[in-house]
Design an enzyme around this catalytic site. Structure first.
Site, short mmCIF file in Angstrom:
data_model
loop_
_atom_site.label_atom_id
_atom_site.label_comp_id
_atom_site.label_asym_id
_atom_site.label_seq_id
_atom_site.Cartn_x
_atom_site.Cartn_y
_atom_site.Cartn_z
CG HIS A 160 -1.78 -1.05 1.49
ND1 HIS A 160 -1.46 -2.17 2.18
CD2 HIS A 160 -3.06 -1.18 1.13
CE1 HIS A 160 -2.51 -2.97 2.22
NE2 HIS A 160 -3.50 -2.40 1.59
CG ASP A 205 1.71 -1.24 3.40
OD1 ASP A 205 0.91 -0.89 4.27
OD2 ASP A 205 1.48 -2.12 2.55
CG MET A 239 -0.83 -5.95 -6.53
SD MET A 239 -1.06 -5.42 -4.81
CE MET A 239 -1.70 -6.91 -4.07
CD GLU A 256 -8.27 -8.25 -1.66
OE1 GLU A 256 -7.31 -7.59 -2.09
OE2 GLU A 256 -8.27 -8.83 -0.56
CE LYS A 258 -12.21 -8.73 5.08
NZ LYS A 258 -11.05 -8.09 5.73
CD GLU A 275 -7.73 -12.12 1.49
OE1 GLU A 275 -7.23 -11.10 1.00
OE2 GLU A 275 -7.92 -12.28 2.70
CG HIS A 332 -11.61 -11.47 1.41
ND1 HIS A 332 -11.10 -10.38 0.75
CD2 HIS A 332 -10.97 -11.50 2.61
CE1 HIS A 332 -10.19 -9.77 1.51
NE2 HIS A 332 -10.10 -10.45 2.64
CG ASP A 353 -4.85 -11.03 -2.09
OD1 ASP A 353 -3.86 -10.91 -2.86
OD2 ASP A 353 -5.37 -10.07 -1.49
CG ASP A 412 -10.04 -10.92 7.25
OD1 ASP A 412 -9.89 -11.95 6.58
OD2 ASP A 412 -9.51 -9.84 6.95
CG ASP A 435 -6.11 -11.96 6.55
OD1 ASP A 435 -6.78 -12.37 5.59
OD2 ASP A 435 -6.09 -10.77 6.91
CG ASP A 473 -3.79 -10.21 1.86
OD1 ASP A 473 -3.11 -9.80 2.81
OD2 ASP A 473 -4.85 -9.66 1.50
C1 GLT Z 1 -6.11 -5.85 4.04
C2 GLT Z 1 -7.18 -6.71 3.43
C3 GLT Z 1 -6.62 -7.46 2.32
C4 GLT Z 1 -6.31 -6.61 1.15
C5 GLT Z 1 -5.21 -5.68 1.40
C6 GLT Z 1 -5.07 -4.77 0.22
S1 GLT Z 1 -5.31 -4.87 2.90
O1 GLT Z 1 -5.18 -6.65 4.68
O2 GLT Z 1 -7.75 -7.58 4.40
O3 GLT Z 1 -7.42 -8.53 1.95
O4 GLT Z 1 -5.88 -7.44 0.08
O5 GLT Z 1 -5.68 -3.55 0.41
MN MN Z 2 -6.45 -9.48 0.29
MN MN Z 3 -8.27 -10.76 4.11
#
Ligand code: GLT
Ligand code: MN
Ligand code: MN
Length: 390
Positions: A55, A58, A89, A182, A184, A218, A221, A246, A256, A258, A288
């Site tokens: 980002h 970041d 990216m 993306e 979510k 992702e 998501h 992702d 979430d 991750d 991600d």
């Molecule tokens: C954040 C989000 C991710 C996105 C990122 C990109 S930021 O962590 O949950 O899924 O891909 O903005």
């Molecule tokens: Mn993501």
């Molecule tokens: Mn995520």
């Protein structure tokens, strides 16, 4: 014994925010001290990643002056060169700052929407400067808690206007950048607009430059929405829209998470890898994800290595699946060629329609046809458990 060492050709990438995650959550303070972007690059190079994504903030703090920005970017580029990492990216942080409390492109406040375009144009410039070819849009705050507050049609129009604007900006600048949207479904807002891959794919077709825009699905998501991720990826692929991916993991019905790739739903991860490798997906394989809050930086390295290693092991398993004689014999039996209906995949022809229209079908025979999916699935399980080796 294969080494499962990542290669550049695997195109494994991590966001700066992934290995740089400091273990803060809504209930607890950070458990890891922050480390600088150049140090994060060295960490990624050490574990064998190919690239890094970021980002804007970041790397460049939101309040940096232009000269601070230039110094930071110069140092970052030098560390990219030193480590050999690439930056394929980039994206914009349109969710952390309180200015985005009601969204960015869909905020009810025109001044916030204009600031979001300003911030994204600068972040796009930065991404292009670092060599990025894909630009991700995750609309973390593009949603609502109360449907009394925001109009979903107006929000979609605003989203569309913003993306049309930014596509045109790239064309104007001569940037060779593709956008990857993306989806979510929820978190951090109660309901986020365009919540799944399917929603995004339909929306893209309403844009002025649909060819420039694809998706960045992702795992976590789609799992949050209780959906089959591989099917979503397949639909994106079929539409020519799988611009980025992702990878991480997530149990259904949770926050979430991750998690490290393959940490929670290994069978789904296997079928995903089998799909990506089978179709020849050639983009970044971006993790991600972030390490558990309990991890120190040694364990963060184990986390990052684990993501890549699991992918490579699953790729090998996919290869075994394709070569396993018993599995392939079963698949051949299931997909046996029916000569009488070989023309079905050629679409409508009057002659075919008339033939099928008049033909009598033996429903009972159709129902009686064996489908040994139990055997097939158990063989898959055993292959994954490693008892079909050699
Ligand atoms: C954040 C989000 C991710 C996105 C990122 C990109 S930021 O962590 O949950 O899924 O891909 O903005
Ligand atoms: Mn993501
Ligand atoms: Mn995520």
């Amino acid at each position: 014994m294969p080494s499962y060492e990542p290669q550049a050709s695997d195109k494994f990438t991590f966001g700066l925010w992934t290995v740089g995650n400091i273990g803060r959550d809504p209930f607890g303070e950070p458990t890891r001290a922050p480390i600088s972007p150049p140090e994060l690059l060295r960490l990624l190079a050490e574990v064998g990643a190919w690239g890094v994504n970021l980002h804007d903030n970041d790397l460049v703090p939101i309040d940096a002056t232009p000269s601070e920005r230039d110094r930071i970017v110069r140092e970052f580029k030098a560390t990219l060169a030193e480590t050999g990492l690439v930056c394929p990216m980039a994206t914009t942080n349109l969710f952390s700052d309180p200015a985005f409390k009601d969204g960015a492109f869909t905020s009810n406040d025109a001044r916030v929407r204009a600031y979001s375009l300003h911030k994204t144009m600068h972040a796009i410039d930065l991404g292009v400067e670092l060599g990025a070819r894909v630009y991700v849009f995750w609309g973390g705050r593009e949603g609502a808690e109360s449907d009394a507050a925001k109009d979903p049609i107006l929000s979609l129009q605003r989203m569309r206007d913003a993306l049309n604007f930014l596509c045109q900006y790239c064309l104007d600048q001569g940037y060779e950048l593709r956008f990857a949207l993306e989806p979510k479904p929820n978190e951090p807002r109660s309901d986020i607009y365009l919540p799944t891959v399917g929603h995004m794919l339909a929306f893209i077709e309403t844009l002025e430059h649909p060819a420039m825009v694809g998706v960045n699905p992702e795992v976590a998501h789609e799992h949050m929405a209780g959906l089959n991720f591989m099917h979503a990826v397949a639909q994106a692929w079929d539409a020519g829209k799988l611009f980025h991916i992702d990878l991480n993991d997530q149990l259904f019905g949770r926050y979430d998470q991750d998690f490290r790739f393959g940490a929670a739903m290994l069978r789904q991860a296997f079928h995903l890898v089998r799909f990506l490798e089978g179709v020849g997906y050639a983009g970044s394989r971006h993790f991600d994800a972030h390490a558990y809050r309990s991890a120190d930086y040694g364990d963060v390295r184990a986390f990052a290595r684990g993501c890549m290693r699991t992918y490579l092991i699953l790729r090998e398993k996919a290869q075994q699946f394709a070569e396993d004689q018993e599995i392939q014999a079963l698949l051949a039996e299931i997909h046996h060629q029916d000569d009488e209906f070989a023309d079905l995949d050629q679409g409508y022809r009057r002659e075919t329609a008339q033939r099928i229209h008049r033909r009598a079908f033996d429903r009972h025979a159709l129902a009686a046809r064996p489908l040994p999916y139990e055997r097939l699935d158990q063989l898959t399980t055993e292959l994954l458990l490693g008892v079909r080796d050699g």
